[in-house]
Design a protein around this motif. Sequence first.
Motif, PDB file in Angstrom:
ATOM      1  N   LYS A 145     -11.108  -5.207   6.513  1.00 20.30           N
ATOM      2  CA  LYS A 145     -10.131  -6.137   5.945  1.00 20.30           C
ATOM      3  C   LYS A 145     -10.552  -6.604   4.555  1.00 20.30           C
ATOM      4  O   LYS A 145      -9.731  -6.689   3.633  1.00 20.30           O
ATOM      5  CB  LYS A 145      -9.961  -7.346   6.877  1.00 20.30           C
ATOM      6  CG  LYS A 145      -9.207  -7.026   8.147  1.00 20.30           C
ATOM      7  CD  LYS A 145      -9.429  -8.077   9.237  1.00 20.30           C
ATOM      8  CE  LYS A 145      -8.884  -9.415   8.884  1.00 20.30           C
ATOM      9  NZ  LYS A 145      -9.011 -10.378  10.010  1.00 20.30           N
ATOM     10  N   ILE A 168      -9.945  -3.768   2.036  1.00 24.50           N
ATOM     11  CA  ILE A 168      -8.517  -3.586   1.737  1.00 24.50           C
ATOM     12  C   ILE A 168      -8.025  -4.689   0.807  1.00 24.50           C
ATOM     13  O   ILE A 168      -7.308  -4.424  -0.169  1.00 24.50           O
ATOM     14  CB  ILE A 168      -7.693  -3.573   3.034  1.00 24.50           C
ATOM     15  CG1 ILE A 168      -8.077  -2.359   3.899  1.00 24.50           C
ATOM     16  CG2 ILE A 168      -6.202  -3.545   2.741  1.00 24.50           C
ATOM     17  CD1 ILE A 168      -7.489  -2.396   5.288  1.00 24.50           C
ATOM     18  N   GLN A 169      -8.414  -5.927   1.084  1.00 29.48           N
ATOM     19  CA  GLN A 169      -7.994  -7.052   0.251  1.00 29.48           C
ATOM     20  C   GLN A 169      -8.508  -6.900  -1.182  1.00 29.48           C
ATOM     21  O   GLN A 169      -7.756  -7.062  -2.151  1.00 29.48           O
ATOM     22  CB  GLN A 169      -8.487  -8.363   0.852  1.00 29.48           C
ATOM     23  CG  GLN A 169      -7.784  -8.766   2.127  1.00 29.48           C
ATOM     24  CD  GLN A 169      -8.376 -10.017   2.737  1.00 29.48           C
ATOM     25  OE1 GLN A 169      -9.465 -10.451   2.361  1.00 29.48           O
ATOM     26  NE2 GLN A 169      -7.681 -10.609   3.690  1.00 29.48           N
ATOM     27  N   THR A 224      -6.780  -3.866  -3.002  1.00 28.41           N
ATOM     28  CA  THR A 224      -5.384  -4.134  -3.356  1.00 28.41           C
ATOM     29  C   THR A 224      -5.267  -5.210  -4.424  1.00 28.41           C
ATOM     30  O   THR A 224      -4.471  -5.095  -5.352  1.00 28.41           O
ATOM     31  CB  THR A 224      -4.604  -4.569  -2.099  1.00 28.41           C
ATOM     32  OG1 THR A 224      -4.752  -3.569  -1.082  1.00 28.41           O
ATOM     33  CG2 THR A 224      -3.134  -4.754  -2.414  1.00 28.41           C
ATOM     34  N   GLU A 225      -6.086  -6.252  -4.307  1.00 28.33           N
ATOM     35  CA  GLU A 225      -5.997  -7.382  -5.231  1.00 28.33           C
ATOM     36  C   GLU A 225      -6.722  -7.118  -6.549  1.00 28.33           C
ATOM     37  O   GLU A 225      -6.482  -7.789  -7.546  1.00 28.33           O
ATOM     38  CB  GLU A 225      -6.567  -8.641  -4.551  1.00 28.33           C
ATOM     39  CG  GLU A 225      -6.194  -9.938  -5.196  1.00 28.33           C
ATOM     40  CD  GLU A 225      -4.746 -10.335  -4.961  1.00 28.33           C
ATOM     41  OE1 GLU A 225      -4.016  -9.537  -4.353  1.00 28.33           O
ATOM     42  OE2 GLU A 225      -4.349 -11.429  -5.402  1.00 28.33           O
ATOM     43  N   ASP A 270       2.339  -5.566  -1.483  1.00 30.34           N
ATOM     44  CA  ASP A 270       1.902  -4.267  -2.014  1.00 30.34           C
ATOM     45  C   ASP A 270       1.806  -3.251  -0.864  1.00 30.34           C
ATOM     46  O   ASP A 270       0.994  -3.409   0.053  1.00 30.34           O
ATOM     47  CB  ASP A 270       0.548  -4.420  -2.715  1.00 30.34           C
ATOM     48  CG  ASP A 270       0.192  -3.188  -3.537  1.00 30.34           C
ATOM     49  OD1 ASP A 270      -0.361  -3.358  -4.622  1.00 30.34           O
ATOM     50  OD2 ASP A 270       0.468  -2.049  -3.081  1.00 30.34           O
ATOM     51  N   TYR A 271       2.642  -2.207  -0.927  1.00 36.21           N
ATOM     52  CA  TYR A 271       2.627  -1.143   0.092  1.00 36.21           C
ATOM     53  C   TYR A 271       1.677  -0.002  -0.273  1.00 36.21           C
ATOM     54  O   TYR A 271       1.057   0.614   0.590  1.00 36.21           O
ATOM     55  CB  TYR A 271       4.030  -0.534   0.250  1.00 36.21           C
ATOM     56  CG  TYR A 271       5.060  -1.406   0.873  1.00 36.21           C
ATOM     57  CD1 TYR A 271       5.620  -2.458   0.176  1.00 36.21           C
ATOM     58  CD2 TYR A 271       5.494  -1.156   2.174  1.00 36.21           C
ATOM     59  CE1 TYR A 271       6.598  -3.263   0.751  1.00 36.21           C
ATOM     60  CE2 TYR A 271       6.478  -1.948   2.758  1.00 36.21           C
ATOM     61  CZ  TYR A 271       7.028  -2.993   2.037  1.00 36.21           C
ATOM     62  OH  TYR A 271       7.984  -3.756   2.604  1.00 36.21           O
ATOM     63  N   LYS A 325      -1.249   0.490  -2.281  1.00 36.93           N
ATOM     64  CA  LYS A 325      -2.707   0.535  -2.234  1.00 36.93           C
ATOM     65  C   LYS A 325      -3.254   0.525  -0.806  1.00 36.93           C
ATOM     66  O   LYS A 325      -4.170   1.303  -0.495  1.00 36.93           O
ATOM     67  CB  LYS A 325      -3.289  -0.604  -3.068  1.00 36.93           C
ATOM     68  CG  LYS A 325      -3.132  -0.379  -4.571  1.00 36.93           C
ATOM     69  CD  LYS A 325      -3.888  -1.425  -5.370  1.00 36.93           C
ATOM     70  CE  LYS A 325      -3.792  -1.133  -6.875  1.00 36.93           C
ATOM     71  NZ  LYS A 325      -4.511  -2.133  -7.684  1.00 36.93           N
ATOM     72  N   PRO A 326      -2.747  -0.341   0.084  1.00 34.25           N
ATOM     73  CA  PRO A 326      -3.251  -0.270   1.464  1.00 34.25           C
ATOM     74  C   PRO A 326      -3.002   1.092   2.112  1.00 34.25           C
ATOM     75  O   PRO A 326      -3.863   1.627   2.811  1.00 34.25           O
ATOM     76  CB  PRO A 326      -2.469  -1.383   2.175  1.00 34.25           C
ATOM     77  CG  PRO A 326      -2.088  -2.339   1.101  1.00 34.25           C
ATOM     78  CD  PRO A 326      -1.827  -1.484  -0.100  1.00 34.25           C
ATOM     79  N   LEU A 378       0.528  -5.309   2.420  1.00 37.21           N
ATOM     80  CA  LEU A 378      -0.808  -5.841   2.667  1.00 37.21           C
ATOM     81  C   LEU A 378      -0.783  -6.930   3.741  1.00 37.21           C
ATOM     82  O   LEU A 378      -1.666  -6.976   4.602  1.00 37.21           O
ATOM     83  CB  LEU A 378      -1.382  -6.401   1.355  1.00 37.21           C
ATOM     84  CG  LEU A 378      -2.760  -7.080   1.469  1.00 37.21           C
ATOM     85  CD1 LEU A 378      -3.804  -6.089   1.946  1.00 37.21           C
ATOM     86  CD2 LEU A 378      -3.155  -7.684   0.127  1.00 37.21           C
TER      87      LEU A 378
END
Length: 555
Positions: A97, A100-101, A104-105, A123-124, A126-127, A216
Motif C-alpha cells: 500500500k 502504491i501511494q 501514484t502520488e 488516478d487509474y 499508475k496503480p 487509487l
Amino acid sequence: MSNAKEPPRQKMIGMMYLVLTCLLALNVTKEVLQGFVTINESIETTNSNFTSNTQNMMKAFEVAIKKGKNEAKPYYVKAKEVTQLSQKTFDYITTLKQNIQQYTEGVKGADTMKLARIEKLDDYDKPTYLLIGPDETKPADTKYSAKELRKNITTLTTELNKMIDEMHYKKGTVLPDADYLILKEKIKLFTPHDNFRDKDGKAIGWELKNFYNMPLAGVITNLSKMQSDIRNIESEMVTTFAGAAGKLNIIFNEMEACIVPVSNYVQSGSPFTANVFLTASSSDFKEDNLQFILGDMDTSTGKISEEAIILPMDKGTGKINLPTSTAGHKEIKGWVRLKGPDGFYKYYEYKNDYVVANAAVAVSPDKMNVFYIGVDNPLTVSSAGVAPTDLIVNVSGCGATIANSGNGKYITKASSTGTCIVTVMAKTANGIKQQGPPQFFRVKRFPNPPLKVSGKSTYGNLEMKLADAKNMNTLGVDNAGFDFVAQFKMEKFSMCTVIGGTASAPIYCNGNQLTNEAKEALKKLKVGSKVYFEDIKVIAPDGPRDFSDIKVVVK
C-alpha cells in the motif's frame, strides 16, 4: 451458504465496500471516492479491534498454561504460528500500500500517508501499471505486483489449511468437525481464484478482478479489506483453538423478548416509554459456571460477604424479589460471576437505584431536557401544596450532585454519561414523605463546537484566499451559541502544509497560537496549496477531547 459467520460490523463494512465498488463502473464523483476513504478508515479500525481480540485470547492462553492447564500448550503453539504467518502477509500488504501511494502520488521518503491526504484518489493509470503492468492480458510478475500479492496470500492460505488438516485428528490438537469445517470455509473464501467474468462474460483472473483500471482510492480500500480478512481468519483460528483446548464454549440457545419501562408510573398526558430488546441465554448456564450475587464480595478470593445472597436463577437470568416498606430512594448492587474462556471466574459488577413513591411532583429542566457533564444545569422543582423551603431534592447516578439555589431553584452537576434519577421528598407534619415518582434525565457530553481558524468557524474544510492563508495565526474554539456557560479551550495541535504535492513535516503548537515556525511555513503557500491542522486536543468542560482534522485549501 457458508457456515462462517461474520461479526455485524464486518458485514456492514463488506456491504458498504460492495456498493462503492459497483459505483466504480459509473463516472464516479469526488464524493464517491471520498466514500472509499471513509470505508478504508472503518476497515482499519476493525483491523485494530481484531488484533486486540487476538492479543487478549493469546494472553488468556498464557495465563491458563501458567496455572497448570498443560492441555492448552499444543494449541497455544499452533495459535502463535497462526499469528506469525498472518502478520507476515499483513505486513507485506502494508508495504505494498505504501509503495502504491508513493508511486501514484509522486512523493518519496514518507513511510505512510493518510488516504485522506492523498491528492490523486481518482488516478487509474499508475496503480494499474504498478500492479498489472503494461499488458493486462499478461499481468506482470514483478516486485509489489498483483501477482506477487496473490502468491503471498496463497502461501498463507496453503499453510493455514495444512495446519488445520494436521490438527483435525491429531492427538493433543484435535479440532471438532464443526470447527474444522468452519475454518476450512473461511480460508477457502479468502484464497485467490480465477472464477471471475467481466461484463461481457469473458473470463478474467484474480489480478484483473481486484486491481485492473481501479482508482487509487479503490485499490487501497481493497487491500485494507484483504488485511481485514487476514485478521478475521487469525482471530477465528485462535479463538477456535482456545475452545478446542478444553475451555468453556457457551452456546446461546435460549432467546426471550423483554420490555423494560423507563417508569411504571405514568401521569395522564405523559407518554409511556420503554426499551424492548431480545436477550440471549444458554441452557448450559448452571450454578457451577454462572452465579448472580446480591450484595458485596471479594473478587480476589471469590468469597461472598455474610450479608450477600445468591439469587435464584431461571434460564440464565437472576431473579430479584425485594419487599418495600417505606417510600424513598433505594440502591441495590451486586456481582455476576461467570466462568471465563480460560476456565477461571470473571466478575461483573451491577448497580441500580429505585424509588418507592406515590405522590405528585414537578421537576423541570430550565434549559433543555438533558443534563450536560461538567457544567451547571439549572433545575426548577415544585410540588403541589408544598413550600419550596420544605422540599428535599436528591439526585443519583452519573456521579451527579445537586445544590439548592433557593426558591425552588437548583443546580445539578454530573461527571459521566447515562441516566440521572431526581427524587423529591417533603417535610410534613407526619415526617418526611416521598413526593411522586422519580424523574429520569439523560446525561450527555457537550457536543463539540466548531473550531475557528483565524476567526473563521468550521467543522472540517475551509477555502481561503492566499493573502488570508499566509496571515493565519490562531486555531481556537468557537464557544458562541451555547445556552449553557461552557468553555472549550484549545490545548495543542499540529500543522503541516502540502505545497506542489510535497507534504511538510508536522509543526507542533501549544495553546491556540501558531508558532513562529508555523507562520514562516505559511509564508511559502501558493494558490492550490493545502494546510492541515491535525492532532487537535481541546480541553472541554468534561475533560480533554480529540477534534477532527481541518483542511484549508488556498484559492
